[in-house]
Design a protein around this motif. Structure first.
Motif, PDB file in Angstrom:
ATOM      1  N   GLU A   1       0.838  -1.193   0.000  1.00 17.10           N
ATOM      2  CA  GLU A   1       0.000   0.000   0.000  1.00 17.10           C
ATOM      3  C   GLU A   1       0.873   1.244   0.000  1.00 17.10           C
ATOM      4  OE1 GLU A   1      -3.073   0.178   2.935  1.00 17.10           O
ATOM      5  OE2 GLU A   1      -3.542  -1.949   2.679  1.00 17.10           O
ATOM      6  N   LYS A   2       0.442   2.209  -0.784  1.00 17.37           N
ATOM      7  CA  LYS A   2       1.160   3.479  -0.822  1.00 17.37           C
ATOM      8  C   LYS A   2       1.094   4.104   0.574  1.00 17.37           C
ATOM      9  CE  LYS A   2       1.771   7.182  -4.050  1.00 17.37           C
ATOM     10  NZ  LYS A   2       1.242   7.832  -5.235  1.00 17.37           N
ATOM     11  N   ASP A   3       2.150   4.711   0.985  1.00 20.62           N
ATOM     12  CA  ASP A   3       2.263   5.320   2.309  1.00 20.62           C
ATOM     13  C   ASP A   3       2.179   4.288   3.429  1.00 20.62           C
ATOM     14  OD1 ASP A   3       2.372   7.851   1.047  1.00 20.62           O
ATOM     15  OD2 ASP A   3       0.185   7.931   1.001  1.00 20.62           O
ATOM     16  N   PHE A   4       2.639   3.056   3.160  1.00 23.10           N
ATOM     17  CA  PHE A   4       2.647   2.009   4.186  1.00 23.10           C
ATOM     18  C   PHE A   4       3.463   2.463   5.387  1.00 23.10           C
ATOM     19  CE2 PHE A   4       4.567  -1.604   6.328  1.00 23.10           C
ATOM     20  CZ  PHE A   4       3.468  -2.415   6.551  1.00 23.10           C
ATOM     21  N   GLY A   5       2.908   2.267   6.583  1.00 21.67           N
ATOM     22  CA  GLY A   5       3.613   2.571   7.810  1.00 21.67           C
ATOM     23  C   GLY A   5       3.654   4.040   8.186  1.00 21.67           C
ATOM     24  N   GLN A   6       2.906   4.877   7.501  1.00 12.75           N
ATOM     25  CA  GLN A   6       2.912   6.312   7.836  1.00 12.75           C
ATOM     26  C   GLN A   6       1.662   6.708   8.541  1.00 12.75           C
ATOM     27  OE1 GLN A   6       3.895   8.747   4.489  1.00 12.75           O
ATOM     28  NE2 GLN A   6       5.745   7.617   4.073  1.00 12.75           N
TER      29      GLN A   6
END
Length: 109
Positions: free
Chosen positions: A104-109
């Protein structure tokens, strides 16, 4: 391209002797730069072609000759190292040593 769901089966862990056979190839695994669309970031991982012969046969789809879609435990067991969140989602039939990953885009943000 071949795509199958890895979660429909249990991970198949490598034995110690299988891991030992793969050790010589680990430093030659190539990781592409990341690229993305609106939802995911992607990268492809290129295994050394000779490494395919050292990977256990049951890691391959008998219909395509490509690696099955691997669980995280399986691809990490092969020596692929990536940060968290990556999912092996496709294999490239014409070039079976190339594994396609996404998260997923922006994973962990």
């Amino acid at each position: 391209m071949a795509s199958r769901i890895a979660s429909s089966r249990r991970p198949r862990y490598l034995t110690e002797s299988e891991r030992d056979r793969l050790e010589e190839f680990i430093n030659d695994i190539h990781y592409s730069a990341r690229y993305s669309d609106d939802h995911y970031e992607y990268r492809h991982v290129m295994l050394p072609k000779a490494m395919l012969k050292a990977i256990p046969k049951d890691y391959f789809d008998p219909d395509t000759g490509c690696l099955k879609i691997l669980h995280e435990e399986e691809w990490r067991g092969l020596g692929i190292t990536q940060s968290l969140g990556w999912q092996h989602y496709e294999t490239h039939v014409p070039e079976p040593h190339i594994l396609l990953f996404k998260r997923e885009k922006d994973f962990g943000q």
